[in-house]
Scaffold this motif. Structure first.
Motif, mmCIF file in Angstrom:
data_model
loop_
_atom_site.group_PDB
_atom_site.id
_atom_site.type_symbol
_atom_site.label_atom_id
_atom_site.label_comp_id
_atom_site.label_asym_id
_atom_site.label_seq_id
_atom_site.Cartn_x
_atom_site.Cartn_y
_atom_site.Cartn_z
ATOM 1 N N THR A 11 0.846 -1.196 0.000
ATOM 2 C CA THR A 11 0.000 0.000 0.000
ATOM 3 C C THR A 11 0.880 1.244 0.000
ATOM 4 O O THR A 11 1.410 1.628 1.053
ATOM 5 C CB THR A 11 -0.916 0.027 1.229
ATOM 6 N N PRO A 12 1.075 1.895 -1.147
ATOM 7 C CA PRO A 12 1.864 3.133 -1.167
ATOM 8 C C PRO A 12 1.151 4.243 -0.405
ATOM 9 O O PRO A 12 -0.074 4.401 -0.511
ATOM 10 C CB PRO A 12 1.959 3.468 -2.664
ATOM 11 N N LEU A 13 1.919 5.000 0.361
ATOM 12 C CA LEU A 13 1.387 6.122 1.127
ATOM 13 C C LEU A 13 2.047 7.422 0.691
ATOM 14 O O LEU A 13 3.193 7.431 0.224
ATOM 15 C CB LEU A 13 1.631 5.908 2.623
ATOM 16 N N VAL A 19 -3.451 7.256 1.253
ATOM 17 C CA VAL A 19 -3.157 6.268 0.221
ATOM 18 C C VAL A 19 -2.775 7.002 -1.066
ATOM 19 O O VAL A 19 -3.495 7.891 -1.530
ATOM 20 C CB VAL A 19 -4.364 5.349 -0.036
ATOM 21 N N ASP A 20 -1.633 6.638 -1.624
ATOM 22 C CA ASP A 20 -1.167 7.226 -2.881
ATOM 23 C C ASP A 20 -1.791 6.419 -4.029
ATOM 24 O O ASP A 20 -1.242 5.408 -4.465
ATOM 25 C CB ASP A 20 0.353 7.182 -2.934
ATOM 26 N N VAL A 21 -2.919 6.893 -4.494
ATOM 27 C CA VAL A 21 -3.693 6.137 -5.480
ATOM 28 C C VAL A 21 -2.922 5.977 -6.786
ATOM 29 O O VAL A 21 -2.920 4.892 -7.389
ATOM 30 C CB VAL A 21 -5.057 6.824 -5.715
ATOM 31 N N ALA A 22 -2.259 7.019 -7.245
ATOM 32 C CA ALA A 22 -1.531 6.927 -8.512
ATOM 33 C C ALA A 22 -0.405 5.896 -8.421
ATOM 34 O O ALA A 22 -0.196 5.101 -9.349
ATOM 35 C CB ALA A 22 -0.970 8.299 -8.893
ATOM 36 N N SER A 23 0.328 5.890 -7.307
ATOM 37 C CA SER A 23 1.384 4.893 -7.139
ATOM 38 C C SER A 23 0.816 3.488 -7.025
ATOM 39 O O SER A 23 1.397 2.524 -7.540
ATOM 40 C CB SER A 23 2.209 5.217 -5.885
ATOM 41 N N LEU A 24 -0.326 3.355 -6.348
ATOM 42 C CA LEU A 24 -0.966 2.048 -6.232
ATOM 43 C C LEU A 24 -1.360 1.522 -7.602
ATOM 44 O O LEU A 24 -1.173 0.334 -7.903
ATOM 45 C CB LEU A 24 -2.190 2.151 -5.321
ATOM 46 N N GLU A 25 -1.883 2.379 -8.448
ATOM 47 C CA GLU A 25 -2.247 1.949 -9.799
ATOM 48 C C GLU A 25 -1.015 1.536 -10.598
ATOM 49 O O GLU A 25 -1.058 0.541 -11.343
ATOM 50 C CB GLU A 25 -3.002 3.069 -10.502
#
Length: 328
Positions: A33-35, A41-47
């Protein structure tokens, strides 16, 4: 008041979901889970991380497990992770969601959230915090399966929940249609073998999947008959685990062993943290995130509080492990 059938005595109906093969096989990374620097939550990094994993050819994704830092995340973060990954995957692969909490009714809340988000299955530990009897563990799984809306995978994690799932109980619950599979992170290879051999010998556990959670013994687990692997290190090097699984599946033990040994060397990064100032979780998850940051996949290597961040020197050591594995 509506009377519910007793979960201790009523068999569950086997469940299926779109996109969830039976048995589930292959490489199922537990997605980190990137933060952001301010703990969102870092949504762009998670994607980008999801694209990294899907592009490597993994077979499914597992969110909100140990490598996802689920124990550290508030419910709103858990929901953001789940909805982001399900939406971004768009049905390309099955998505399993951790529904990990102290007791059955709390777990059922997470199961409903996962179902509403479109997850294909849930991964559930034994109850914890209170002292739990084996009969209560069985009742817990039956209740979650009976009242939930998704296939249930048992998560054997005694280091965190302080109870070991008995192989005979797991097989009984599988035969009754309660469990779709097992993620074994117990470190007990003999217990894993008992489940594998028991499931193979029985005719009443069709579609039951046995997945090892050990990054370091995948080749031997697959050789004994396990169906797949859930490797935290698979976030960093999913291609390596995909190759390892394919070599084992295709009957090439020498190449499987060589790939496993390369991954064992890479796993050494999880020990870069100074044990005098941080715990194993800070070191291991910090190393995974530092590696993903160094590889340009996530923007920030931050881990959730109260974990201690890696130092610059420790992060540099992570980079050396990546370089030695040919990943930088």
């Amino acid at each position: 008041m509506t009377a519910h059938p007793s979960p201790a005595t009523t068999p569950s109906t086997p469940r299926s979901a779109p996109g969830l093969p039976t048995p589930l096989t292959g490489v199922v990374p537990p997605v980190c889970t990137p933060l952001t620097p301010d703990d969102e939550v870092d949504v762009a990094s998670l994607e980008r991380l999801v694209d990294h994993l899907v592009g490597a050819g993994v077979d499914a994704l597992f969110v909100l497990g140990s490598s996802s830092e689920a124990a550290y995340l508030p419910d709103r973060h858990r929901e953001t992770v789940l909805t982001t990954v399900v939406r971004h995957v768009g049905g390309q692969l099955p998505v399993l969601a951790g529904a990990i909490d102290m007791a059955s009714l709390r777990v059922l809340d997470h199961v409903r959230t996962a179902a509403d988000a479109g997850a294909d299955g849930v991964v559930v530990t034994a109850p914890f915090y209170t002292r739990t009897h084996p009969a209560e563990i069985a009742r817990h799984y039956r209740l979650v399966a009976d009242r939930g809306q998704l296939p249930v995978f048992a998560y054997d994690l005694p280091v965190s929940v302080h109870s070991k799932l008995d192989a005979d109980l797991v097989l009984e619950l599988a035969a009754d249609g309660v469990l779709a599979g097992l993620k074994d992170s117990s470190g007990d290879d003999g217990g894993l073998r008992r489940v594998v051999l028991g499931a193979r010998a029985r005719t009443d556990t069709p579609g039951f999947a046995v997945l090892t959670g050990s990054e370091l013994t995948v080749d031997s687990a697959l050789a004994m008959g396990a169906d797949g692997v859930v490797p935290g290190l698979g976030n960093v090097d999913p291609h390596g685990y995909v190759r390892l699984f394919r070599y084992a599946r295709d009957g090439d033990p020498e190449r499987a062993r060589a790939e496993q040994e390369r991954l064992c060397a890479l796993f050494g990064m999880t020990g870069v943290g100074d044990p005098l100032r941080m715990g194993a979780s800070s070191s291991g998850l910090g190393a995974f995130k530092a590696a993903l940051h160094l590889r340009g996949i996530i923007d920030c290597p931050r881990t959730a509080a109260p974990q201690v961040p890696l130092s610059a020197e420790e992060t540099e050591r992570v980079g050396k492990f990546l370089a030695a594995a040919g990943l930088l």
